[in-house]
Design a protein around this motif. Structure first.
Motif, PDB file in Angstrom:
ATOM      1  N   UNK B 132      12.301  28.288  38.259  1.00  0.00           N
ATOM      2  CA  UNK B 132      12.641  28.878  39.625  1.00  0.00           C
ATOM      3  C   UNK B 132      11.232  30.246  39.386  1.00  0.00           C
ATOM      4  N   UNK B 133      11.956  31.084  38.777  1.00  0.00           N
ATOM      5  CA  UNK B 133      10.984  32.157  38.958  1.00  0.00           C
ATOM      6  C   UNK B 133       9.495  31.643  38.824  1.00  0.00           C
ATOM      7  N   UNK B 134       9.409  30.639  38.356  1.00  0.00           N
ATOM      8  CA  UNK B 134       7.544  30.948  38.541  1.00  0.00           C
ATOM      9  C   UNK B 134       7.535  30.365  39.507  1.00  0.00           C
ATOM     10  N   UNK B 135       7.750  29.348  39.922  1.00  0.00           N
ATOM     11  CA  UNK B 135       7.533  28.603  41.800  1.00  0.00           C
ATOM     12  C   UNK B 135       7.671  29.793  42.071  1.00  0.00           C
ATOM     13  N   UNK B 136       8.754  30.796  42.449  1.00  0.00           N
ATOM     14  CA  UNK B 136       9.091  32.242  43.283  1.00  0.00           C
ATOM     15  C   UNK B 136       7.170  32.753  43.344  1.00  0.00           C
ATOM     16  N   UNK B 145      -0.455  27.509  46.504  1.00  0.00           N
ATOM     17  CA  UNK B 145      -0.038  26.787  47.420  1.00  0.00           C
ATOM     18  C   UNK B 145       0.741  26.187  46.598  1.00  0.00           C
ATOM     19  N   UNK B 146       1.798  25.302  47.555  1.00  0.00           N
ATOM     20  CA  UNK B 146       3.583  24.341  46.935  1.00  0.00           C
ATOM     21  C   UNK B 146       2.355  23.259  46.197  1.00  0.00           C
ATOM     22  N   UNK B 147       2.178  22.644  46.480  1.00  0.00           N
ATOM     23  CA  UNK B 147       1.163  21.507  46.065  1.00  0.00           C
ATOM     24  C   UNK B 147       0.536  21.874  44.665  1.00  0.00           C
ATOM     25  N   UNK B 148       0.039  22.555  44.591  1.00  0.00           N
ATOM     26  CA  UNK B 148      -0.588  23.559  43.403  1.00  0.00           C
ATOM     27  C   UNK B 148       0.970  24.118  42.465  1.00  0.00           C
ATOM     28  N   UNK B 160       9.478  21.553  43.817  1.00  0.00           N
ATOM     29  CA  UNK B 160       9.075  22.963  43.475  1.00  0.00           C
ATOM     30  C   UNK B 160       9.160  23.324  44.550  1.00  0.00           C
ATOM     31  N   UNK B 161       9.050  22.954  46.283  1.00  0.00           N
ATOM     32  CA  UNK B 161      10.578  24.336  47.178  1.00  0.00           C
ATOM     33  C   UNK B 161      11.155  24.280  47.181  1.00  0.00           C
ATOM     34  N   UNK B 162      12.001  23.331  46.890  1.00  0.00           N
ATOM     35  CA  UNK B 162      13.563  24.104  46.150  1.00  0.00           C
ATOM     36  C   UNK B 162      13.912  24.552  45.352  1.00  0.00           C
ATOM     37  N   UNK B 166      15.904  28.390  45.894  1.00  0.00           N
ATOM     38  CA  UNK B 166      17.159  28.674  44.802  1.00  0.00           C
ATOM     39  C   UNK B 166      16.649  29.715  44.348  1.00  0.00           C
ATOM     40  N   UNK B 167      15.226  30.058  43.773  1.00  0.00           N
ATOM     41  CA  UNK B 167      14.982  31.072  42.739  1.00  0.00           C
ATOM     42  C   UNK B 167      15.436  32.497  44.614  1.00  0.00           C
ATOM     43  N   UNK B 168      14.777  32.599  45.716  1.00  0.00           N
ATOM     44  CA  UNK B 168      14.458  33.287  46.874  1.00  0.00           C
ATOM     45  C   UNK B 168      16.477  33.647  46.744  1.00  0.00           C
ATOM     46  N   UNK B 169      16.393  32.716  47.077  1.00  0.00           N
ATOM     47  CA  UNK B 169      18.662  32.373  47.742  1.00  0.00           C
ATOM     48  C   UNK B 169      19.112  33.195  46.697  1.00  0.00           C
TER      49      UNK B 169
END
Lengths: 150, 181
Positions: B132-136, B145-148, B160-162, B166-169
């Protein structure tokens, strides 16, 4: 307070500085890597022709075409050229004729061994001179022996 | 973009100055990214060092398809993930010493973390699961981009979006909790 905006901005604003230790390590690595690459360049300063050819698709095609053309020329020349009879074989023929007309030779014209000897004395284009002479002498000796026993 | 291409062209020809320029230009961003991912400054600096060593080794045969910053950020993210796995493995092996081995952020005076705000943020990021931290971080800080990110994490875009959501929340929750205190 708007936390969503804050989080986004906080992360965007986040800016840590690389330490002097990291700078020193990376700069040392850069210097050593470059020194190493200079050494390697000096060692491999002679250009590799095969590598140059294979790098470019155009030269690759040209070299392939040249090989095919050379092969084709070689095949066509080999196909249409006739093998020349070596001069020493002519001498051998002359020599055999002389033997046959020698006055001491027996006169039995159509004997088996005479035919055999004549066949053996025929010039062979691809045999060496030593081999031809040996076979000729052997045949003649055999012929004489046969006649002696008769 | 054109400037980066020129830099890479010079880099492939073995220019010392270009390597130094690239390092000086991106070092702070990369250290920040690695620290945000690993929550450990010394491990983050090791990661950045390893990435630059690999980058130097690719001199002469390096080909850039996207942006140089994005390439280096992806390298740092990959390397940070490997480092994180190694840290996790080490922790699992020494399960009794978990408390002692937790990475700690050094004092602001001794390290590059300048403000209290940054320190708070890094502490909050530390509480998030790594994916989650990585995605954020990759989306907000490295502007991937979320695709990347999905390709990088080997998951679907929705996952990845999820993870990002979650990380943001969770980060909002943690930071708001601290604010309320």
């Amino acid at each position: 307070m708007k936390p969503s905006v804050n989080v986004y901005k906080l992360i965007r604003k986040l800016q840590l500085k690389a330490s002097a230790d990291l700078d020193r390590r990376v700069h040392n690595d850069i210097s050593s890597a470059l020194a190493e690459s200079e050494k390697t360049e000096l060692a491999h300063s002679k250009p590799n022709i095969w590598r140059i050819i294979m790098k470019s698709p155009f030269t690759k095609l040209a070299v392939t075409a040249a090989i095919f053309i050379a092969f084709g020329i070689g095949v066509s020349v080999g196909r249409w050229s006739k093998p020349t009879s070596p001069p020493h074989l002519l001498n051998v023929t002359g020599y055999t004729s002389a033997v046959l007309v020698h006055p001491t030779t027996p006169k039995a014209e159509d004997s088996f061994w005479r035919q055999k000897a004549l066949a053996a004395m025929q010039p062979r284009p691809y045999t060496q001179i030593q081999t031809t002479k040996t076979s000729l002498l052997n045949a003649y000796k055999q012929y004489l022996k046969e006649k002696h026993y008769d | 973009m054109l400037e980066e291409k020129l830099l890479i062209w010079k880099f492939n020809r073995g220019s010392n100055e270009v390597l130094t320029t690239i390092y000086e230009r991106y070092k702070h961003d990369l250290v920040t990214l690695a620290t945000a991912l690993l929550s450990d400054v010394s491990a983050a600096e090791d990661v950045v060092h390893d990435v630059f060593v690999s980058f130097i080794k690719s001199c002469g045969k390096f080909r850039l398809t996207g942006s140089l910053r994005g390439y280096l950020a992806t390298c740092v993210a990959n390397s940070a993930r490997n480092k994180n796995r190694a840290i996790q493995k080490h922790r699992n092996l020494n399960a009794e010493k978990i408390d002692a081995d937790l990475p700690e952020l050094p004092d602001p005076e001794t390290c590059a973390i300048s403000t209290e705000e940054e320190r708070r943020l890094l502490c909050a990021l530390q509480q998030l699961p790594y994916e989650q931290r990585e995605a954020l971080i990759l989306h907000i800080y490295s502007r991937m981009k979320f695709k990347t990110i999905a390709e990088h994490q080997d998951v679907s875009i929705n996952t990845a979006l999820g993870r990002y959501r979650y990380a943001l929340d969770k980060l909002r929750l943690v930071l708001n909790g601290e604010v309320k205190k």
